[in-house]
Scaffold this active site. Structure first.
Site, PDB file in Angstrom:
ATOM      1  N   LYS A  11       0.755   4.826  10.813  1.00 26.55           N
ATOM      2  CA  LYS A  11       1.439   5.776   9.930  1.00 26.55           C
ATOM      3  C   LYS A  11       1.720   7.110  10.635  1.00 26.55           C
ATOM      4  O   LYS A  11       1.170   7.382  11.713  1.00 26.55           O
ATOM      5  CB  LYS A  11       0.591   5.972   8.671  1.00 26.55           C
ATOM      6  N   TYR A  51       6.964   0.704  -0.779  1.00 28.87           N
ATOM      7  CA  TYR A  51       5.817   0.919  -1.665  1.00 28.87           C
ATOM      8  C   TYR A  51       6.199   0.782  -3.144  1.00 28.87           C
ATOM      9  O   TYR A  51       5.496   1.323  -4.008  1.00 28.87           O
ATOM     10  CB  TYR A  51       5.198   2.287  -1.397  1.00 28.87           C
ATOM     11  N   ASN A 114      -3.650   8.047   5.944  1.00 26.91           N
ATOM     12  CA  ASN A 114      -4.817   7.264   6.349  1.00 26.91           C
ATOM     13  C   ASN A 114      -4.557   6.337   7.546  1.00 26.91           C
ATOM     14  O   ASN A 114      -5.128   5.259   7.646  1.00 26.91           O
ATOM     15  CB  ASN A 114      -5.401   6.512   5.145  1.00 26.91           C
ATOM     16  N   HIS A 117      -1.542   0.942   7.907  1.00 28.26           N
ATOM     17  CA  HIS A 117      -1.357   0.005   6.787  1.00 28.26           C
ATOM     18  C   HIS A 117      -1.827  -1.385   7.211  1.00 28.26           C
ATOM     19  O   HIS A 117      -1.718  -1.752   8.379  1.00 28.26           O
ATOM     20  CB  HIS A 117       0.131  -0.052   6.430  1.00 28.26           C
ATOM     21  N   GLU A 128       6.524  -7.952   3.969  1.00 25.98           N
ATOM     22  CA  GLU A 128       6.513  -6.682   4.696  1.00 25.98           C
ATOM     23  C   GLU A 128       6.992  -6.869   6.135  1.00 25.98           C
ATOM     24  O   GLU A 128       7.697  -6.013   6.680  1.00 25.98           O
ATOM     25  CB  GLU A 128       5.110  -6.086   4.646  1.00 25.98           C
TER      26      GLU A 128
HETATM   27  N1  UDP Z   1      -2.661   6.286  -1.457  1.00 22.92           N
HETATM   28  C1  UDP Z   1      -2.724   7.640  -1.802  1.00 22.92           C
HETATM   29  N2  UDP Z   1      -3.613   8.025  -2.780  1.00 22.92           N
HETATM   30  C2  UDP Z   1      -4.426   7.138  -3.423  1.00 22.92           C
HETATM   31  C3  UDP Z   1      -4.347   5.776  -3.075  1.00 22.92           C
HETATM   32  C4  UDP Z   1      -3.468   5.383  -2.086  1.00 22.92           C
HETATM   33  O1  UDP Z   1      -1.993   8.445  -1.227  1.00 22.92           O
HETATM   34  O2  UDP Z   1      -5.193   7.550  -4.301  1.00 22.92           O
HETATM   35  C5  UDP Z   1      -1.718   5.864  -0.408  1.00 22.92           C
HETATM   36  C6  UDP Z   1      -2.427   5.538   0.909  1.00 22.92           C
HETATM   37  O3  UDP Z   1      -1.575   5.928   1.983  1.00 22.92           O
HETATM   38  C7  UDP Z   1      -2.560   4.033   0.810  1.00 22.92           C
HETATM   39  C8  UDP Z   1      -1.255   3.654   0.135  1.00 22.92           C
HETATM   40  O4  UDP Z   1      -1.040   4.676  -0.816  1.00 22.92           O
HETATM   41  O5  UDP Z   1      -2.739   3.437   2.089  1.00 22.92           O
HETATM   42  C9  UDP Z   1      -1.249   2.299  -0.559  1.00 22.92           C
HETATM   43  O6  UDP Z   1      -2.338   2.251  -1.473  1.00 22.92           O
HETATM   44  P1  UDP Z   1      -3.256   0.959  -1.585  1.00 22.92           P
HETATM   45  O7  UDP Z   1      -4.104   1.129  -2.811  1.00 22.92           O
HETATM   46  O8  UDP Z   1      -2.405  -0.273  -1.487  1.00 22.92           O
HETATM   47  O9  UDP Z   1      -4.226   1.083  -0.325  1.00 22.92           O
HETATM   48  P2  UDP Z   1      -4.300   0.229   1.046  1.00 22.92           P
HETATM   49  O10 UDP Z   1      -3.929  -1.192   0.713  1.00 22.92           O
HETATM   50  O11 UDP Z   1      -3.334   0.876   2.011  1.00 22.92           O
HETATM   51  O12 UDP Z   1      -5.727   0.365   1.509  1.00 22.92           O
HETATM   52 MG    MG Z   2      -2.279  -1.956  -0.282  1.00 20.05          MG
END
Ligand code: UDP
Ligand code: MG
Length: 139
Positions: A11, A51, A114, A117, A128
């Site tokens: 990212k 997303y 974070n 992905h 994806e």
């Molecule tokens: N995200 C965020 N705030 C939150 C949860 C998620 O900004 O409270 C963002 C973060 O970049 C995350 C992405 O949205 O990686 C997708 O969320 P998901 O719950 O799918 O998490 P992941 O699968 O990436 O662990």
């Molecule tokens: Mg996810």
């Protein structure tokens, strides 16, 4: 559908901080083979498409702005049990909750920025992967 591939992208926070090489090294040392890779940047509209599953969540607008804020490195990876093993390698969404030694624990700034992905299912890995590598037949 292949079950030994997953999709990832490094990212904007991690690419911008110069962690691309270190993260790719961890991915390869964990036994993943890179099948496809490029450096690119999303528009806010394309980030929104990627997303779309999160569009009702409160962080969606911020997430789309952040994900289009700089270059990213999408990749398709191959390994036995790729989806689950890769989720383990990257760690919890929130780097404060991610296990020691995981990519997010080492490189992520916060729960939004974070670092990386990882697809959550074989089905989403294929969707994806095709989103970024439509010219290929990776899945
Ligand atoms: N995200 C965020 N705030 C939150 C949860 C998620 O900004 O409270 C963002 C973060 O970049 C995350 C992405 O949205 O990686 C997708 O969320 P998901 O719950 O799918 O998490 P992941 O699968 O990436 O662990
Ligand atoms: Mg996810």
């Amino acid at each position: 559908m292949a079950t030994n591939r997953t999709f990832t992208m490094i990212k904007p926070d991690a690419v911008g901080a110069g962690h691309t090489g270190a993260i790719i090294k961890m991915i390869e040392e964990a036994g993943f083979r890179i099948v496809a890779m490029k450096l690119t940047q999303l528009t806010p509209e394309r980030a929104g498409q990627f997303y779309a599953v999160h569009k009702e969540r409160p962080f969606y607008g911020e997430l789309c702005a952040y994900m289009s804020s700089g270059p990213i490195v999408p990749m398709i990876l191959e390994k036995d049990n790729a989806v689950a093993d890769f989720r383990e390698l990257i760690g919890n969404t929130d780097p404060k909750k991610a296990a020691e030694g995981t990519i997010r624990r080492l490189f992520a700034k916060d729960i939004s920025a974070n670092a990386i992905h990882g697809s959550d299912s074989d089905e989403n890995a294929a969707i994806e992967g095709r989103f970024f590598f439509a010219e290929t037949d990776m899945f």
